[in-house]
Design an enzyme around this catalytic site. Structure first.
Site, short mmCIF file in Angstrom:
data_model
loop_
_atom_site.label_atom_id
_atom_site.label_comp_id
_atom_site.label_asym_id
_atom_site.label_seq_id
_atom_site.Cartn_x
_atom_site.Cartn_y
_atom_site.Cartn_z
N HIS A 293 11.16 -24.39 14.97
CA HIS A 293 12.34 -25.27 15.07
C HIS A 293 13.28 -25.10 13.89
O HIS A 293 14.36 -25.71 13.87
CB HIS A 293 11.90 -26.74 15.21
CG HIS A 293 11.39 -27.38 13.97
ND1 HIS A 293 10.05 -27.50 13.67
CD2 HIS A 293 12.04 -27.98 12.93
CE1 HIS A 293 9.90 -28.14 12.53
NE2 HIS A 293 11.09 -28.44 12.05
N ASP B 261 5.10 -24.31 17.77
CA ASP B 261 6.15 -24.40 16.75
C ASP B 261 5.81 -23.47 15.59
O ASP B 261 5.41 -23.91 14.51
CB ASP B 261 6.28 -25.85 16.29
CG ASP B 261 7.48 -26.08 15.40
OD1 ASP B 261 8.36 -25.20 15.35
OD2 ASP B 261 7.54 -27.14 14.75
N SER C 136 9.53 -28.96 6.77
CA SER C 136 9.15 -28.20 7.95
C SER C 136 8.95 -26.72 7.61
O SER C 136 9.70 -26.14 6.82
CB SER C 136 10.23 -28.31 9.02
OG SER C 136 10.31 -29.61 9.53
N VAL D 2 18.19 -20.05 -8.52
CA VAL D 2 18.13 -18.89 -7.63
C VAL D 2 19.18 -17.87 -8.02
O VAL D 2 20.33 -18.20 -8.33
CB VAL D 2 18.35 -19.33 -6.17
CG1 VAL D 2 18.46 -18.14 -5.25
CG2 VAL D 2 17.21 -20.24 -5.72
#
Length: 251
Positions: free
Chosen positions: A66, A111, A202, A84
């Site tokens: 997702h 997922d 996630s 970064v």
């Protein structure tokens, strides 16, 4: 009420309010600088963090399906997303985004997604891979989840990697809590505790005994205060043949 009592009551209520937010990933801590060297920040063209991920081969990052929209690169080799530079960024072509073919939405499962990097990274004191499980896991395993996600419901993603200890929850008990769950998942954290993941975590790994056994998938309606149900992860052990197929086709 005496003014001093009013003052103390006010500050007690303020403290309880902050605690209810789950203000410290949730109720975790900063990841030690030289730990979790496999962690990846999956980002878009503006350099915004979208999801977590983890390096499983010098040229592949595993994450959640997702997380797909807008991915252009990953960041490796730093816990601090404010520091970064171009050396940390590895680009990803649209054609090298391998979402599981059966994925539809998080609540129906599958997922999981592999990202092929535009080049192999050098494994060193800043970047390492993490092994995957060979079989299912033991419910007694002590585990951790990490990410750059929000540290409270409706909060923003953070710049410094955070980590928290979570316990595996029996799948039968977890299914009773949720009412229904997709196949091939692991439950950990959330229910019965104030620790777990939040929005922006996630795709990150559930790490047990040094192996990435799960991929952060979903919690209850984005609620990071964990009122009643567990966090849900994709069970990596159930997708090993699929992972091997993608890796072997991309050598």
């Amino acid at each position: 009420m005496h003014p001093l009592h009013t003052f103390l009551l006010f500050h007690l209520l303020m403290y309880l309010g902050r605690s209810a937010d789950g203000s410290e990933i949730i109720n975790g801590e900063l990841a030690p600088e030289n730990s979790m060297l496999y962690m990846a920040s999956v980002q878009n063209s503006k350099g915004h963090h979208l999801c977590g991920g983890f390096l499983i081969r010098e040229d592949f990052v595993l994450t959640a399906a997702h997380c797909d929209p807008g991915i252009t690169h990953v960041v490796l080799g730093t816990h601090d997303l404010k520091s970064v530079n171009d050396d940390n960024k590895i680009s990803i072509k649209d054609t090298d985004i391998h979402k599981h073919e059966s994925y539809e939405k998080v609540t129906t499962g599958n997922d999981i997604m592999l990202l092929k990097l535009s080049k192999k990274v050098s494994l060193n004191g800043r970047v390492q891979t993490i092994p995957l499980p060979t079989t299912g896991m033991n419910n007694q395993d002590a585990c951790q989840v990490a990410g750059w996600g929000a540290i409270k419901t409706d909060g923003r993603a953070v710049d410094d990697l955070r980590v928290v200890d979570v316990s595996i929850i029996n799948l039968d008990d977890c299914t009773k809590e949720w009412g229904r769950l997709p196949a091939n998942v692991i439950c950990a954290g959330g229910y019965g505790t104030d620790k777990g993941f939040c929005r922006g975590d996630s795709g990150g790994p559930l790490v047990c005994n040094g192996k990435a056994v799960g991929v952060v998938s979903f919690n209850y309606k984005g609620n990071c205060n964990y009122p009643n149900v567990s966090n849900v992860y994709t069970d990596v052990s159930m997708y090993l043949p699929w992972i091997d197929d993608v890796l072997n086709c991309s050598k």
